[in-house]
Design a protein around this motif. Structure first.
Motif, PDB file in Angstrom:
ATOM      1  N   THR A 278       0.856  -1.182   0.000  1.00 28.28           N
ATOM      2  CA  THR A 278       0.000   0.000   0.000  1.00 28.28           C
ATOM      3  C   THR A 278       0.889   1.228   0.000  1.00 28.28           C
ATOM      4  O   THR A 278       2.062   1.163   0.382  1.00 28.28           O
ATOM      5  N   THR A 279       0.327   2.351  -0.421  1.00 31.06           N
ATOM      6  CA  THR A 279       1.051   3.623  -0.312  1.00 31.06           C
ATOM      7  C   THR A 279       0.579   4.422   0.897  1.00 31.06           C
ATOM      8  O   THR A 279       1.109   5.493   1.171  1.00 31.06           O
ATOM      9  N   GLY A 280      -0.421   3.925   1.600  1.00 31.82           N
ATOM     10  CA  GLY A 280      -0.985   4.635   2.754  1.00 31.82           C
ATOM     11  C   GLY A 280      -0.118   4.460   3.987  1.00 31.82           C
ATOM     12  O   GLY A 280      -0.115   3.394   4.614  1.00 31.82           O
ATOM     13  N   GLN A 281       0.622   5.513   4.351  1.00 30.13           N
ATOM     14  CA  GLN A 281       1.568   5.368   5.454  1.00 30.13           C
ATOM     15  C   GLN A 281       0.881   5.163   6.802  1.00 30.13           C
ATOM     16  O   GLN A 281       1.512   4.678   7.749  1.00 30.13           O
ATOM     17  N   HIS A 282      -0.412   5.532   6.900  1.00 33.45           N
ATOM     18  CA  HIS A 282      -1.108   5.286   8.165  1.00 33.45           C
ATOM     19  C   HIS A 282      -1.246   3.792   8.455  1.00 33.45           C
ATOM     20  O   HIS A 282      -1.421   3.389   9.604  1.00 33.45           O
ATOM     21  N   VAL A 284       1.120   1.719   8.235  1.00 31.23           N
ATOM     22  CA  VAL A 284       2.359   1.254   8.855  1.00 31.23           C
ATOM     23  C   VAL A 284       2.191   1.148  10.366  1.00 31.23           C
ATOM     24  O   VAL A 284       2.607   0.162  10.985  1.00 31.23           O
ATOM     25  N   MET A 285       1.565   2.147  10.970  1.00 29.32           N
ATOM     26  CA  MET A 285       1.402   2.113  12.421  1.00 29.32           C
ATOM     27  C   MET A 285       0.484   0.960  12.833  1.00 29.32           C
ATOM     28  O   MET A 285       0.714   0.317  13.873  1.00 29.32           O
ATOM     29  N   ASN A 286      -0.541   0.681  12.016  1.00 29.96           N
ATOM     30  CA  ASN A 286      -1.388  -0.481  12.304  1.00 29.96           C
ATOM     31  C   ASN A 286      -0.563  -1.760  12.272  1.00 29.96           C
ATOM     32  O   ASN A 286      -0.726  -2.646  13.120  1.00 29.96           O
ATOM     33  N   ALA A 287       0.337  -1.852  11.279  1.00 29.65           N
ATOM     34  CA  ALA A 287       1.177  -3.040  11.167  1.00 29.65           C
ATOM     35  C   ALA A 287       2.099  -3.183  12.362  1.00 29.65           C
ATOM     36  O   ALA A 287       2.320  -4.295  12.880  1.00 29.65           O
ATOM     37  N   VAL A 288       2.643  -2.069  12.843  1.00 27.83           N
ATOM     38  CA  VAL A 288       3.501  -2.105  14.034  1.00 27.83           C
ATOM     39  C   VAL A 288       2.700  -2.610  15.237  1.00 27.83           C
ATOM     40  O   VAL A 288       3.177  -3.445  16.016  1.00 27.83           O
ATOM     41  N   GLY A 289       1.464  -2.110  15.385  1.00 27.27           N
ATOM     42  CA  GLY A 289       0.616  -2.587  16.469  1.00 27.27           C
ATOM     43  C   GLY A 289       0.308  -4.068  16.346  1.00 27.27           C
ATOM     44  O   GLY A 289       0.317  -4.811  17.349  1.00 27.27           O
ATOM     45  N   ALA A 341      -8.386  12.298   7.354  1.00 25.75           N
ATOM     46  CA  ALA A 341      -7.050  12.894   7.290  1.00 25.75           C
ATOM     47  C   ALA A 341      -6.041  11.904   6.730  1.00 25.75           C
ATOM     48  O   ALA A 341      -5.168  12.270   5.932  1.00 25.75           O
ATOM     49  N   ALA A 342      -6.154  10.642   7.132  1.00 24.88           N
ATOM     50  CA  ALA A 342      -5.237   9.614   6.624  1.00 24.88           C
ATOM     51  C   ALA A 342      -5.437   9.408   5.126  1.00 24.88           C
ATOM     52  O   ALA A 342      -4.467   9.268   4.367  1.00 24.88           O
ATOM     53  N   GLY A 343      -6.701   9.378   4.685  1.00 27.03           N
ATOM     54  CA  GLY A 343      -6.978   9.204   3.263  1.00 27.03           C
ATOM     55  C   GLY A 343      -6.459  10.360   2.425  1.00 27.03           C
ATOM     56  O   GLY A 343      -5.883  10.165   1.350  1.00 27.03           O
ATOM     57  N   LEU A 344      -6.650  11.589   2.908  1.00 27.98           N
ATOM     58  CA  LEU A 344      -6.155  12.760   2.190  1.00 27.98           C
ATOM     59  C   LEU A 344      -4.631  12.755   2.125  1.00 27.98           C
ATOM     60  O   LEU A 344      -4.039  13.137   1.104  1.00 27.98           O
ATOM     61  N   ALA A 345      -3.983  12.310   3.214  1.00 33.52           N
ATOM     62  CA  ALA A 345      -2.527  12.239   3.221  1.00 33.52           C
ATOM     63  C   ALA A 345      -2.016  11.222   2.203  1.00 33.52           C
ATOM     64  O   ALA A 345      -1.013  11.457   1.519  1.00 33.52           O
ATOM     65  N   THR A 346      -2.706  10.094   2.096  1.00 37.99           N
ATOM     66  CA  THR A 346      -2.333   9.099   1.093  1.00 37.99           C
ATOM     67  C   THR A 346      -2.457   9.681  -0.310  1.00 37.99           C
ATOM     68  O   THR A 346      -1.556   9.538  -1.146  1.00 37.99           O
ATOM     69  N   LEU A 347      -3.576  10.351  -0.567  1.00 34.96           N
ATOM     70  CA  LEU A 347      -3.791  10.974  -1.877  1.00 34.96           C
ATOM     71  C   LEU A 347      -2.697  11.994  -2.172  1.00 34.96           C
ATOM     72  O   LEU A 347      -2.120  12.015  -3.266  1.00 34.96           O
ATOM     73  N   ALA A 348      -2.388  12.839  -1.214  1.00 33.73           N
ATOM     74  CA  ALA A 348      -1.407  13.908  -1.418  1.00 33.73           C
ATOM     75  C   ALA A 348      -0.010  13.365  -1.679  1.00 33.73           C
ATOM     76  O   ALA A 348       0.826  14.062  -2.267  1.00 33.73           O
TER      77      ALA A 348
END
Length: 458
Positions: A278-282, A284-289, A341-348
Motif C-alpha cells: 500500500t502507499t498509505g503510510q497510516h 504502517v502504524m497499524n502493522a507495528v501494532g 485525514a489519513a486518506g487525504l494524506a495518502t492521496l497527497a
C-alpha cells in the motif's frame, strides 16, 4: 470435515433441547450464504429468522438454533431449542472460547479494525490453525458468532470488537477473553453517542476488562487520550505495550517502493523489516501494532513480519488500483475525521493531478459541521487540486475551500455519481471517501462503469 458441534455438545453449551442426533461443521445466520452442514441460527433483526428455518434446512443446514418450532418444519426436524436465540448463540460462543487452548487477540479502534484484523490473520500464516472474524463481524451477534465458529484446535484467534454506543465493548471482550487486546486508535467516530473524545477512549479502553490474567494491552502512544487508555489497562492489571513514534513498538524507517512501503520497526527490543502492499503510510502504524500484538501472543515475530507483506487493503478501505487511465483509491466504506485525514494524506503523497471525491461523515455529534469545514485546512489539502463532494454536511467543506479547489457539490451521492464522467480526467489519482451511509460508493460504481465504457471505445 470434522464436526464443529454435535447435538449433545451444543445442547450442553446452551442449556437447550436438541431434537435429533446431528452434528454441524459450521454456523450461519444467513440462508443466502449457508453451506451444507451448517447450524442455522434463527436470529431476529429486520426479519424473524424462524421464517427462514425451513429454507435453511432445505438448502442443507444440518440443524437450526431456534426458540420455538418454526412453521413448515417436519416434526422430526434437526433443531436446538433454547429460550432465546441470541442468548443461545452467546452461550455457544462462550463454550467455543472455553474449549479452545490457543491464544486470542482482540482488536478494536475508531479506525482500521477490519483491515488490522486482516493484517493479523495474514501475518499468522504458517503458524498453526488460525481463526478470524469474517468481514466486519464485530457487534453483539458478530463476536459470539465468530467464537461459535472457532475450531477447538485453533492456535490463534483474531476477534474484532466494535461499538456504536456506550457499554458495548466490555461484555464482548469478557466473552472473547483475549490474551492480548489491541486498540488501533481513538478518533471522532460515533461521537454523537458519546459527546466527547474522552468518552470514546474510555469505551475503547473497556476492551482490557476482558483480558485473561496477566494479559497484554497494546495501545497507541501518540494520542491526546493515551493516558485514559493506559488507566484502563492499568485497572485491568495488564502488561502495557505502547506503539507509536516513541513507543516500545515503533517504526524506524518507511520508504516508498513501487507502490508499496518498505519498513523497518522495533518491536519490544527486536528490529524487523517488512513490506506493505500500500502507499498509505497510516497503515504502517497499524502493522507495528499488529506485530507487537502477535509477538505478545507468542507468535514468531520474524515469520509474522515476512507474511504481513501478503496483506492488501480490503475493498473499499484504501486500496489503490489502476482503472481506465486513472488511479483510484476506493475508501468509500467509512469515514471520520481521523480516517479522512489519513486518506487525504495518502492521496497527497501520490504523483499526478490529485482529486478528492468526498461524502458526508456521519454520527459526529454537535460539532459535525465544524469538523467538515476543518478539512479545508488539513495539511494534505495543499497537494490536492480539486475536491468534489456530496451531502449537506460536505457543503460546509465546499464553501470553506479556496475557489480554485472547489469542484462539483451535489445534495446526494447519486446526483454526483450521475456526473461521474465530468469529475476526472486521464492521469488523475482519485480518492473516494465518506461514511458508508453517505452512499458515496455510488460514485465509485459510476466511475468504474464510465471508464469501462471508454476502454471499450478504444
Amino acid at each position: 470435515m470434522s464436526a464443529l458441534w454435535t447435538a449433545k455438545d451444543a445442547a450442553a453449551a446452551t442449556g437447550g433441547r436438541a431434537q435429533g442426533d446431528w452434528s454441524v461443521t459450521g454456523v450461519s445466520i444467513d440462508t443466502r450464504t449457508i453451506q451444507p452442514g451448517d447450524l442455522f441460527v434463527a436470529l431476529s433483526a429486520a426479519r424473524d429468522g424462524h421464517d427462514f428455518v425451513a429454507q435453511a434446512l432445505e438448502k442443507g443446514a444440518a440443524a437450526a438454533l431456534v426458540s420455538r418450532i418454526p412453521e413448515g418444519c417436519a416434526p422430526d426436524a434437526s433443531l436446538l431449542v433454547v429460550d432465546d436465540v441470541l442468548t443461545g448463540l452467546e452461550a455457544l460462543g462462550r463454550a467455543g472460547r472455553a474449549r479452545m487452548g490457543g491464544k486470542v487477540v482482540a482488536i478494536t479502534g475508531s479506525v482500521g479494525k477490519t483491515s488490522t484484523k486482516e493484517m493479523a490473520r495474514i501475518a499468522l500464516a504458517g503458524q498453526g490453525v488460525i481463526h478470524a472474524a469474517e468481514a466486519s463481524y464485530n457487534n453483539h451477534w458478530g463476536v459470539p458468532l465468530t467464537l461459535a465458529r472457532m475450531p477447538a484446535d485453533a492456535d490463534f484467534a483474531i476477534i474484532e470488537i466494535g461499538m456504536s454506543n456506550p457499554g458495548e465493548i466490555a461484555p464482548l471482550s469478557r466473552l472473547a477473553r483475549p490474551h492480548v487486546a489491541l486498540i488501533t486508535t481513538v478518533g471522532a467516530a460515533h461521537l454523537e453517542a458519546f459527546g466527547a473524545i474522552e468518552g470514546i477512549a474510555r469505551e475503547k479502553g473497556a476492551i482490557f476488562e476482558g483480558l485473561e490474567p496477566i494479559g497484554t494491552a497494546i495501545l497507541p502512544e501518540d494520542l491526546p487520550v493515551t493516558q485514559i487508555l493506559r488507566d484502563c489497562a492499568d485497572a485491568a492489571g495488564a502488561v502495557v505495550i505502547g506503539f507509536g513514534k516513541d513507543g516500545m513498538a515503533r517504526p524506524l524507517r518507511i520508504e516508498p517502493q513501487n507502490g508499496a512501503l518498505a519498513c523497518r520497526a522495533r518491536i519490544t527490543g527486536e528490529s524487523v523489516g517488512f513490506t506493505l502492499a500500500t502507499t498509505g503510510q497510516h497503515f504502517v502504524m497499524n502493522a507495528v501494532g499488529v506485530l507487537a500484538a502477535l509477538s505478545a501472543a507468542g507468535a514468531d515475530l520474524t515469520k509474522a513480519a515476512a507474511a504481513i507483506g501478503d496483506w492488501q487493503p480490503p475493498k473499499g478501505r484504501g486500496a489503490v488500483e489502476a482503472l481506465g487511465g486513472i488511479r483510484l483509491i476506493d475508501d468509500a466504506f467509512n469515514a471520520n475525521p481521523t480516517s479522512m485525514a489519513a486518506g487525504l494524506a495518502t492521496l497527497a503523497g501520490l504523483p499526478g493531478r490529485r482529486v478528492a471525491i468526498l461524502g458526508d461523515m456521519l454520527e459526529l455529534g454537535a460539532d459535525e459541521l465544524a469538523m467538515h469545514r476543518a478539512l479545508a485546512t488539513d495539511p494534505a489539502m495543499d497537494g490536492i487540486a480539486l475536491v468534489h463532494s456530496a451531502g449537506p454536511r460536505m457543503r460546509h467543506l465546499h464553501d470553506a475551500l479556496p475557489e480554485e479547489k472547489r469542484g462539483a457539490w451535489r445534495e446526494t451521492a447519486a446526483e454526483l455519481a450521475a456526473d461521474a464522467a465530468a469529475l476526472v480526467r486521464p492521469g488523475d489519482v482519485v480518492l473516494v471517501k465518506g461514511s458508508k451511509s453517505s452512499r458515496i460508493s455510488a460514485v465509485v460504481d459510476a466511475l468504474r462503469a464510465h471508464l469501462a465504457q471508454e476502454e471499450k471505445k478504444e
